[in-house]
Design a protein around this motif. Structure first.
Motif, PDB file in Angstrom:
ATOM      1  N   THR A   1      47.248  44.828  42.319  1.00  0.00           N
ATOM      2  CA  THR A   1      46.940  45.127  40.908  1.00  0.00           C
ATOM      3  C   THR A   1      46.254  46.481  40.751  1.00  0.00           C
ATOM      4  OG1 THR A   1      44.745  44.069  40.991  1.00  0.00           O
ATOM      5  CG2 THR A   1      46.652  42.656  40.438  1.00  0.00           C
ATOM      6  N   ASN A   2      45.610  46.947  41.806  1.00  0.00           N
ATOM      7  CA  ASN A   2      44.842  48.200  41.751  1.00  0.00           C
ATOM      8  C   ASN A   2      43.819  48.198  40.614  1.00  0.00           C
ATOM      9  OD1 ASN A   2      46.234  49.548  43.920  1.00  0.00           O
ATOM     10  ND2 ASN A   2      47.976  49.797  42.539  1.00  0.00           N
ATOM     11  N   ALA A   3      43.337  46.994  40.287  1.00  0.00           N
ATOM     12  CA  ALA A   3      42.421  46.853  39.162  1.00  0.00           C
ATOM     13  C   ALA A   3      40.960  46.755  39.598  1.00  0.00           C
ATOM     14  CB  ALA A   3      42.795  45.605  38.352  1.00  0.00           C
ATOM     15  N   PHE A   4      40.720  46.656  40.900  1.00  0.00           N
ATOM     16  CA  PHE A   4      39.358  46.486  41.408  1.00  0.00           C
ATOM     17  C   PHE A   4      38.928  47.720  42.197  1.00  0.00           C
ATOM     18  CE2 PHE A   4      41.371  42.291  41.221  1.00  0.00           C
ATOM     19  CZ  PHE A   4      40.456  41.571  40.459  1.00  0.00           C
ATOM     20  N   LYS A   5      37.635  47.967  42.242  1.00  0.00           N
ATOM     21  CA  LYS A   5      37.122  49.035  43.097  1.00  0.00           C
ATOM     22  C   LYS A   5      37.228  48.652  44.566  1.00  0.00           C
ATOM     23  CE  LYS A   5      33.979  51.215  39.793  1.00  0.00           C
ATOM     24  NZ  LYS A   5      32.576  51.604  39.496  1.00  0.00           N
ATOM     25  N   ALA A   6      37.178  47.359  44.828  1.00  0.00           N
ATOM     26  CA  ALA A   6      37.329  46.879  46.203  1.00  0.00           C
ATOM     27  C   ALA A   6      37.837  45.442  46.196  1.00  0.00           C
ATOM     28  CB  ALA A   6      36.005  46.959  46.959  1.00  0.00           C
ATOM     29  N   VAL A   7      38.802  45.176  47.077  1.00  0.00           N
ATOM     30  CA  VAL A   7      39.279  43.808  47.330  1.00  0.00           C
ATOM     31  C   VAL A   7      39.132  43.557  48.820  1.00  0.00           C
ATOM     32  CG1 VAL A   7      41.232  42.215  47.301  1.00  0.00           C
ATOM     33  CG2 VAL A   7      40.930  43.839  45.405  1.00  0.00           C
ATOM     34  N   ILE A   8      38.387  42.528  49.164  1.00  0.00           N
ATOM     35  CA  ILE A   8      38.139  42.216  50.573  1.00  0.00           C
ATOM     36  C   ILE A   8      38.570  40.782  50.832  1.00  0.00           C
ATOM     37  CG2 ILE A   8      36.431  42.087  52.426  1.00  0.00           C
ATOM     38  CD1 ILE A   8      35.409  43.855  49.262  1.00  0.00           C
TER      39      ILE A   8
END
Length: 338
Positions: free
Chosen positions: A151-158
């Motif tokens: 989605t490229n909607a978060f500053k970080a996905v972990i």
């Protein structure tokens, strides 16, 4: 400066409650905490509030996007654990999947403006083994994590992947599935751990959910950009099954041994859906050369994160070390008498 708010979905479960307990101890860069539950009046919710009394408890259902948006509103970060063994998936006519649930939750987090999303997931067993062994729980969780990244909607996905729970050894109901260990002795009096081999170097990753998992997640939340896009191995101790029983013997003075189930397909799971996932886990690990996480199993990352979290709580020393199975067994089972 206002505290960053972290919302935990799956808060009354083993993972979620561990995360909340750890985050609640941070006294250097404290977070505001919110926990979601289907029923705020449930006994599990009341127990959680006793453990982390300053947590805001809100009702939300992962299948109801509007309730999830409201639950996530104002949150800087979110920890999400979806339950592959939820009773809803046992219904014969149910067509919804864990992937559907995960996408609703991810979309709700985006709409609410969450910046950092941590999901309890895995890499795909099917992809790692080139299609030889699929495992729906692993594969569905991988799909959810990949969707969140896409989605490229978060500053970080972990993605944080949990190893084999230490706490599974405390379940008397599970003992017969694994040969009786560590409760039901064989005819010769030994406690037998009977499972298939792991594969590769037999480096089985174990995690103490109560002692370490929350601290590992906490450590990631302190520097989320550093871990963006990565799968963090939540591992406390790495041992072969031979060494597991050796640790038990050393800790308790009780006789124990490992016996191999030669074909992983022969592991008896009694028609239980959750145990079918366990059986397929063995097949996946044997096929992948023991690569439970898709990469070499290691605990150095978990140790680094644990140390960071403990320091954020104003502590140091032995409390910053990961738990090990021998110490765990010694704490929870009878110790030898001299």
């Amino acid at each position: 400066m206002p505290q960053k708010l972290i919302t935990v979905f799956g808060a009354t479960g083993a993972q979620g409650s561990s995360v909340l307990r750890s985050l609640s101890r941070n006294n250097t860069t404290p977070f505001a905490l919110r926990a979601t539950t289907r029923h705020t009046s449930s006994s599990a919710s009341k127990i959680l509030l006793k453990q982390v009394p300053h947590t805001e408890l809100v009702e939300a259902d992962g299948w109801n996007k509007a309730s999830m948006v409201a639950a996530f509103r104002g949150s800087w970060g979110a920890f999400v654990n979806t339950n592959s063994d939820d009773a809803v998936f046992e219904t014969p006519d149910e067509t919804r999947t864990e992937i559907d649930l995960g996408k609703i939750i991810v979309d709700a987090a985006i709409e609410a403006g969450v910046e950092v999303l941590m999901y309890s997931g895995f890499n795909s067993a099917k992809e790692i083994t080139g299609g030889e062994v699929a495992n729906k729980a692993f594969d569905d969780k991988n799909a959810i994590g990949e969707y969140a990244k896409s989605t490229n909607a978060f500053k970080a996905v972990i993605i944080v992947g949990a190893g084999w729970y230490f706490e599974n050894f405390l379940s008397r109901d599970m003992a017969p599935v694994f040969g009786g260990f560590p409760y039901i002795p064989a005819e010769d009096g030994a406690l037998v751990l009977r499972v298939p081999k792991w594969g590769g170097s037999e480096d089985v990753p174990f995690i103490s959910i109560g002692d370490d998992f929350g601290d590992i997640v906490h450590g990631v939340f302190l520097e989320p950009e550093k871990w963006d896009g990565r799968l963090v191995q939540a591992v406390s101790d790495i041992k072969s099954f031979d060494k597991v029983v050796a640790s038990f013997e050393q800790a308790t003075g009780k006789k124990a041994r490992f016996e191999e189930v030669v074909k992983w397909q022969d592991l008896e799971v009694y028609g239980v859906r959750a145990l079918e996932t366990v059986k397929l886990m063995f097949g996946f690990c044997q096929q992948s050369g023991g690569r439970y996480f898709g990469d070499k199993t290691e605990a150095e990352t978990a140790q680094e994160l644990k140390k960071r979290a403990v320091e954020a709580c104003g502590l140091s020393g032995d409390v910053a070390k990961l738990q090990d199975l021998e110490h765990f067994f010694a704490q929870r089972f009878d110790t030898p008498t001299n």
